[in-house]
Design an enzyme around this catalytic site. Structure first.
Site, mmCIF file in Angstrom:
data_model
loop_
_atom_site.group_PDB
_atom_site.id
_atom_site.type_symbol
_atom_site.label_atom_id
_atom_site.label_comp_id
_atom_site.label_asym_id
_atom_site.label_seq_id
_atom_site.Cartn_x
_atom_site.Cartn_y
_atom_site.Cartn_z
ATOM 1 N N THR A 54 -6.781 -12.513 -5.534
ATOM 2 C CA THR A 54 -5.892 -13.585 -4.795
ATOM 3 C C THR A 54 -5.164 -12.630 -3.663
ATOM 4 O O THR A 54 -4.533 -12.799 -2.654
ATOM 5 C CB THR A 54 -4.840 -13.877 -5.724
ATOM 6 O OG1 THR A 54 -4.107 -12.675 -6.186
ATOM 7 C CG2 THR A 54 -5.644 -14.871 -6.496
ATOM 8 N N CYS A 79 -6.330 -0.856 -0.859
ATOM 9 C CA CYS A 79 -6.457 0.340 -2.536
ATOM 10 C C CYS A 79 -8.342 -0.253 -2.321
ATOM 11 O O CYS A 79 -8.839 1.228 -2.843
ATOM 12 C CB CYS A 79 -6.243 -0.755 -3.020
ATOM 13 S SG CYS A 79 -6.877 -2.069 -3.524
ATOM 14 N N GLY A 97 8.002 0.811 -10.324
ATOM 15 C CA GLY A 97 7.533 0.295 -9.155
ATOM 16 C C GLY A 97 7.679 -1.034 -9.170
ATOM 17 O O GLY A 97 8.186 -1.707 -9.800
#
Length: 439
Positions: A114, A47, A188
């Site tokens: 993470t 992203c 999602g």
């Protein structure tokens, strides 16, 4: 030779990174099969960054960069010059330093996030599936994974840094008085969605619906004790907060879906975007997308980040030392073979001259001990010269004294410590880190 093409939130627009996140992975397999200058490639597109780690067949770095830029630009429907202007090209030791820092979360929008270590691991797995890895890329990525696990388990960087999910919710929390009374719609059902649910419940959210464009909402809702929604617009209408995190390549939420006059926070964690950017202009809608979230990313706790960067620096130094040390390995192997061939010939002659088995055994034992003693110092010296960057002196000496040459295609042993040879605490830390990535 390894090089890296890298573009991130620091030097490229989110629009360009969004396009690359779709197209670049599809171009990875063709990079190697369609190019004469590349032996291998591992492509990472997330992203907030694009990375292409390349193993060049020769030393034509410019051709490798050009071929890679053309391939990913074409696959992403971008102009090659636009991609080239947005990437930085790293070579040599900078490639190692960069990947180790990236995989440890030190180059992310939120320092210490993470998710990145798992994304790096999956990039390598994809390259393996496409047949585009090489031994050098394997060693590099395996040691990067080992380093990121150490950073995660032995420093406080994970606590200092926060995932994009949690940072997005933190920004939304300044507008929400009580999460327990807030109606949330999650669009999602992937790994980001599971992370989002955990973060929401940490804040006390109880009324959570889930919608899936792929139809997986009922299964996901049952697994996480949520309410499954079947009509997206109706679900949005009954929600105060909408969070999107799907892998859809087109927007799932349009401005018309939000145009009901109700005040609403929309958090778009998708890349490509799950929410049409024009939704920000709908009355009553406050849109928080990845670009907005990155602007508010906090500065990490200095001590934690300093500790993590020191660990990365130490790991890079060890990796480079191991690589230098191993530069003499092919020559050392050739020398040992040369000496042992001579030894075997002498033992055969001893056996032909002396019919007494006991005497032959004593002779063989003495000769093998002598050879072991004689080989010890050259073996130690080879590693010392390699670490000092003087491996060519050792190779030249063998050639001058014995006419011994290393095999041209000799495969160097991996510098990675196999899991079975690591200590119990290291193995336990590895297992815990893998479980965290999988979640």
């Amino acid at each position: 030779m390894l090089i890296c093409l890298t573009a991130s939130h620091r030097n490229a627009s989110f629009d360009l990174l969004e396009r690359l996140s779709i197209g670049a992975p599809t171009a990875a397999s063709r990079l190697v099969t369609d190019s004469d200058v590349l032996d291998g490639a591992v492509v990472l597109a997330t992203c907030n960054r694009f990375e292409a780690y390349l193993d060049i067949a020769g030393d034509d770095r410019d051709s490798a960069v050009s071929a890679t830029v053309d391939a990913v630009a074409t696959a992403s429907d971008l102009v090659p010059a636009e991609v080239l202007d947005s990437v930085s090209v790293l070579g040599g030791g900078d490639v190692v330093q960069h990947l180790f820092a990236v995989s440890s979360g030190l180059e992310s929008v939120v320092v210490g996030e993470t998710e990145i270590s798992g994304q790096v691991r999956r990039a390598l797995e994809d390259a393996r599936a496409n047949g585009t890895t090489t031994s050098d890329l394997e060693r590099l990525f395996q040691e990067a994974a080992h380093t990121s696990r150490g950073v995660k388990t032995r420093t406080r960087i994970g606590a200092a840094g926060r995932s994009l999910v949690r940072l997005g919710l933190e920004l939304a929390s300044s507008r929400i008085t009580d999460w327990a009374q807030t109606r949330v719609l999650l669009v999602g059902t992937g790994s980001y969605a599971a992370t989002t649910i955990a973060a929401l419940r940490d804040r006390g959210a109880e009324n959570i619906q889930v919608f899936s464009p792929s139809g997986r909402a009922p299964w996901f809702a049952a697994k996480h004790d949520l309410v499954a929604a079947t009509d997206l617009r109706r679900a949005i209408g009954s929600s105060d907060v909408v969070i999107t995190c799907t892998s859809s390549e087109v927007p799932v939420v349009e401005p018309a879906d939000l145009d009901d006059g109700q005040r609403r926070i929309v958090i778009d964690l998708g890349l490509p975007r799950n929410v049409d950017p024009d939704a920000a202009g709908v009355e009553g809608v406050e849109l928080l997308d990845l670009e907005t979230i990155s602007i508010h990313a906090p500065i990490a706790e200095l001590n934690a980040e300093s500790e993590a960067r020191q660990m990365v620096d130490d790991a890079v130094s060890r990796f480079r030392a191991q690589a230098l040390e191993q530069s003499t390995t092919p020559a050392l192997v050739a020398f040992r073979k040369h000496v042992f061939d001579i030894l075997d010939d002498e033992i055969d002659r001893a056996k032909r001259r002396d019919a007494d088995p006991e005497s032959v055994e004593q002779t063989e034992r003495a000769l093998r001990h002598l050879v072991g003693v004689l080989l010890h110092r050259p073996s130690v010296r080879a590693r010392e010269l390699g670490r000092a960057g003087r491996g060519e002196e050792f190779v030249g000496a063998l050639d001058a004294l014995f006419g011994v040459h290393p095999e041209p295609e000799a495969e160097l042993p991996s510098p990675i410590v196999p899991l079975a040879e690591r200590t119990a605490p290291e193995r336990a830390a590895t297992d815990r880190a893998d479980e965290a990535d999988a979640s």
